[in-house]
Write an enzyme that holds these catalytic residues in place. Sequence first.
Site, mmCIF file in Angstrom:
data_model
loop_
_atom_site.group_PDB
_atom_site.id
_atom_site.type_symbol
_atom_site.label_atom_id
_atom_site.label_comp_id
_atom_site.label_asym_id
_atom_site.label_seq_id
_atom_site.Cartn_x
_atom_site.Cartn_y
_atom_site.Cartn_z
ATOM 1 C CB ALA A 12 -16.237 -27.464 24.104
ATOM 2 C CE1 TYR A 13 -18.346 -21.672 30.201
ATOM 3 C CE2 TYR A 13 -19.730 -20.479 28.656
ATOM 4 C CZ TYR A 13 -19.300 -20.699 29.942
ATOM 5 O OH TYR A 13 -19.823 -19.976 30.972
ATOM 6 C CB VAL A 14 -22.058 -22.980 23.775
ATOM 7 C CG1 VAL A 14 -23.542 -22.921 23.482
ATOM 8 C CG2 VAL A 14 -21.445 -21.588 23.695
ATOM 9 C CB SER B 3 -20.119 -27.721 28.947
ATOM 10 O OG SER B 3 -19.797 -26.372 29.235
#
Length: 128
Positions: A52-54, A56
């Site tokens: 999810a971080y990547v 985003s």
Amino acid sequence: MSHLNVTNEWAKAILSDVNGLTEEKVDKVVSRFLQDAKEDVLESKGWFTRSAYVVSKASPNACKRVLAKNFPKFGINSVSSGFCKTYMSSNNGHFTIEEGAKGPVKLALIISNGPSGLFFFQTEETTF
């Protein structure tokens, strides 16, 4: 971090295709990720736990490449300052704030005819 850690091979191929990249393709990657997350199949689809971080971070970087292609008179780039020693990182980063600021400041001060559509790690051009 995001430019190197897209683990879903399908998504990585789309985001790495600089010449064929479009807003619609970036949207498709994000939509596929969201669908896989809703179905709780991230691992089986090749995403890893911090995807999810990547996603985003990687998707806006990809959009910047599309913008740079569509508006060639503008210098539109992405830059990573690296993992900096800040309050947010509990001062556990690898770089000082001053070191992390060098890349964004360098790109912001380019007057004209500078690079566009590229990704930088600090002051050095790197792969997406």
